[in-house]
Design a protein around this motif. Structure first.
Motif, PDB file in Angstrom:
ATOM      1  N   ARG A  51       7.857   5.943 -11.047  1.00 14.50           N
ATOM      2  CA  ARG A  51       6.415   5.914 -11.295  1.00 14.50           C
ATOM      3  C   ARG A  51       5.690   6.650 -10.172  1.00 14.50           C
ATOM      4  O   ARG A  51       6.040   6.535  -9.007  1.00 14.50           O
ATOM      5  CB  ARG A  51       5.914   4.478 -11.363  1.00 14.50           C
ATOM      6  N   PRO A  52       4.657   7.376 -10.526  1.00  9.24           N
ATOM      7  CA  PRO A  52       3.910   8.081  -9.473  1.00  9.24           C
ATOM      8  C   PRO A  52       3.185   7.093  -8.568  1.00  9.24           C
ATOM      9  O   PRO A  52       2.745   6.029  -8.997  1.00  9.24           O
ATOM     10  CB  PRO A  52       2.920   8.946 -10.252  1.00  9.24           C
ATOM     11  N   ALA A  53       3.086   7.455  -7.319  1.00  6.36           N
ATOM     12  CA  ALA A  53       2.418   6.606  -6.349  1.00  6.36           C
ATOM     13  C   ALA A  53       1.281   7.399  -5.712  1.00  6.36           C
ATOM     14  O   ALA A  53       1.388   8.592  -5.469  1.00  6.36           O
ATOM     15  CB  ALA A  53       3.393   6.148  -5.280  1.00  6.36           C
ATOM     16  N   LEU A  54       0.204   6.729  -5.455  1.00  4.15           N
ATOM     17  CA  LEU A  54      -0.946   7.343  -4.817  1.00  4.15           C
ATOM     18  C   LEU A  54      -0.891   7.027  -3.334  1.00  4.15           C
ATOM     19  O   LEU A  54      -0.853   5.863  -2.931  1.00  4.15           O
ATOM     20  CB  LEU A  54      -2.251   6.800  -5.423  1.00  4.15           C
ATOM     21  N   GLU A  55      -0.878   8.069  -2.508  1.00  2.00           N
ATOM     22  CA  GLU A  55      -0.854   7.867  -1.072  1.00  2.00           C
ATOM     23  C   GLU A  55      -2.286   7.814  -0.552  1.00  2.00           C
ATOM     24  O   GLU A  55      -3.088   8.703  -0.831  1.00  2.00           O
ATOM     25  CB  GLU A  55      -0.080   8.991  -0.395  1.00  2.00           C
ATOM     26  N   ILE A  56      -2.560   6.780   0.192  1.00  6.63           N
ATOM     27  CA  ILE A  56      -3.893   6.604   0.759  1.00  6.63           C
ATOM     28  C   ILE A  56      -3.876   7.190   2.168  1.00  6.63           C
ATOM     29  O   ILE A  56      -3.055   6.802   2.993  1.00  6.63           O
ATOM     30  CB  ILE A  56      -4.274   5.113   0.799  1.00  6.63           C
ATOM     31  N   PRO A  57      -4.786   8.120   2.451  1.00  2.27           N
ATOM     32  CA  PRO A  57      -4.794   8.705   3.797  1.00  2.27           C
ATOM     33  C   PRO A  57      -5.220   7.667   4.840  1.00  2.27           C
ATOM     34  O   PRO A  57      -6.128   6.867   4.611  1.00  2.27           O
ATOM     35  CB  PRO A  57      -5.809   9.839   3.699  1.00  2.27           C
ATOM     36  N   LEU A  58      -4.535   7.691   5.967  1.00  2.45           N
ATOM     37  CA  LEU A  58      -4.877   6.777   7.043  1.00  2.45           C
ATOM     38  C   LEU A  58      -6.073   7.324   7.812  1.00  2.45           C
ATOM     39  O   LEU A  58      -6.193   8.531   8.006  1.00  2.45           O
ATOM     40  CB  LEU A  58      -3.690   6.606   7.989  1.00  2.45           C
ATOM     41  N   PRO A  59      -6.956   6.449   8.260  1.00  2.00           N
ATOM     42  CA  PRO A  59      -8.107   6.936   9.026  1.00  2.00           C
ATOM     43  C   PRO A  59      -7.648   7.509  10.365  1.00  2.00           C
ATOM     44  O   PRO A  59      -6.706   7.015  10.980  1.00  2.00           O
ATOM     45  CB  PRO A  59      -8.963   5.691   9.224  1.00  2.00           C
TER      46      PRO A  59
END
Length: 59
Positions: free
Chosen positions: A22-30
């Motif tokens: 399944r595709p995963a969305l990477e959340i950018p780190l601040p």
């Protein structure tokens, strides 16, 4: 012709593979903010670097 057990095993493996892919969305780190520099650190940048130079006068 394949056994019913083998067919079910193939289907089970395909379902497992689909769940893992399944595709995963990477959340950018601040980006961490640069910490304020201490007064002593800021003054060190203005001073020339100190060191020792040894000159061999005998050779």
């Amino acid at each position: 012709m394949l056994d019913a057990f083998i067919i079910e095993e193939i289907k089970r493996r395909e379902r497992n593979r689909e769940e893992r892919e399944r595709p995963a969305l990477e959340i950018p780190l601040p980006v961490p903010e640069e910490r304020p520099r201490r007064r002593s650190e800021a003054e060190d940048d203005d001073k020339p670097q100190r060191g020792v130079i040894i000159i061999d006068m005998l050779g």
